[in-house]
Design a protein around this motif. Structure first.
Motif, short mmCIF file in Angstrom:
data_model
loop_
_atom_site.label_atom_id
_atom_site.label_comp_id
_atom_site.label_asym_id
_atom_site.label_seq_id
_atom_site.Cartn_x
_atom_site.Cartn_y
_atom_site.Cartn_z
N LYS A 46 50.38 42.16 72.84
CA LYS A 46 51.78 42.12 72.39
C LYS A 46 51.87 42.72 71.00
O LYS A 46 50.85 42.97 70.35
N ALA A 47 53.08 42.93 70.53
CA ALA A 47 53.29 43.55 69.23
C ALA A 47 52.69 42.69 68.12
O ALA A 47 52.74 41.47 68.16
N GLY A 48 52.08 43.36 67.14
CA GLY A 48 51.50 42.67 66.01
C GLY A 48 50.00 42.45 66.11
O GLY A 48 49.35 42.15 65.11
N GLU A 49 49.41 42.58 67.29
CA GLU A 49 47.97 42.38 67.44
C GLU A 49 47.21 43.58 66.87
O GLU A 49 47.68 44.72 66.93
N VAL A 50 46.02 43.32 66.32
CA VAL A 50 45.17 44.38 65.78
C VAL A 50 44.01 44.59 66.74
O VAL A 50 43.29 43.65 67.08
N ILE A 51 43.84 45.84 67.16
CA ILE A 51 42.80 46.21 68.11
C ILE A 51 41.77 47.06 67.39
O ILE A 51 42.12 48.02 66.71
N ASP A 52 40.49 46.69 67.53
CA ASP A 52 39.39 47.45 66.95
C ASP A 52 38.73 48.27 68.04
O ASP A 52 38.36 47.74 69.09
N VAL A 53 38.58 49.57 67.78
CA VAL A 53 37.97 50.48 68.74
C VAL A 53 36.77 51.14 68.07
O VAL A 53 36.92 51.82 67.06
N LYS A 54 35.58 50.94 68.64
CA LYS A 54 34.36 51.54 68.10
C LYS A 54 34.16 52.90 68.73
O LYS A 54 33.93 53.00 69.94
N LYS A 55 34.26 53.92 67.91
CA LYS A 55 33.92 55.28 68.32
C LYS A 55 32.88 55.73 67.31
O LYS A 55 33.22 56.09 66.19
N PRO A 56 31.60 55.62 67.69
CA PRO A 56 30.54 55.86 66.70
C PRO A 56 30.76 57.16 65.93
O PRO A 56 31.20 58.13 66.52
N PRO A 57 30.54 57.15 64.66
CA PRO A 57 29.86 56.14 63.86
C PRO A 57 30.79 55.13 63.19
O PRO A 57 30.34 54.33 62.39
#
Length: 136
Positions: A46-57
């Motif tokens: 939902k709106a306001g959530e923080v998503i972390d995406v690992k794209k090395p490095p």
């Protein structure tokens, strides 16, 4: 406007991944987290959530502004997400670009003569006369 969206569809719709199947693979391999917790492709965001995406490095962080499931044009992406990635992550990215021999992809063949010298000087500085600095 919807209040929730599947995370795999949102990552694709926000143009973080080129296809939805690539987004699903990244999620299944643990490269996508919300508040440090691995998620499933069907997780609703939902709106306001923080998503972390690992794209090395590095690890990118995005705040959801609109949970959408339909892909939008590139000009509309700033309305969908806010990039809240730490500036230190971009420094890491720049450092990895400068030192290209450290993250050598598998299967790219043997290093060139220049790359071999750089690797050797990194591993054993005494071969190239750098030992004089440490004799003091």
């Amino acid at each position: 406007m919807q209040e929730t969206a599947r995370i795999d569809k949102w990552l694709w719709a926000a143009r973080i991944f080129k296809t939805r199947s690539v987004a699903v693979d990244a999620i299944k391999n643990g490269r996508v987290t919300i508040q440090g917790v691995n998620v499933k492709p069907s997780r609703l965001i939902k709106a306001g959530e923080v998503i972390d995406v690992k794209k090395p490095p590095i690890t990118y962080s995005f705040r959801v502004l609109q949970p959408i499931e339909q892909r939008v044009g590139a000009k509309l992406v700033p309305e969908i997400l806010e990039n809240v990635t730490d500036p230190k992550q971009y420094e890491i990215l720049e450092m990895s670009r400068i030192s290209g021999f450290i993250d050598r992809a598998r299967g790219t063949g043997r290093p060139t003569k220049k790359e071999r010298r750089a690797i050797d000087s990194f591993i054993d500085p005494t071969l190239f006369g750098f030992d004089d600095e440490f004799d003091e």
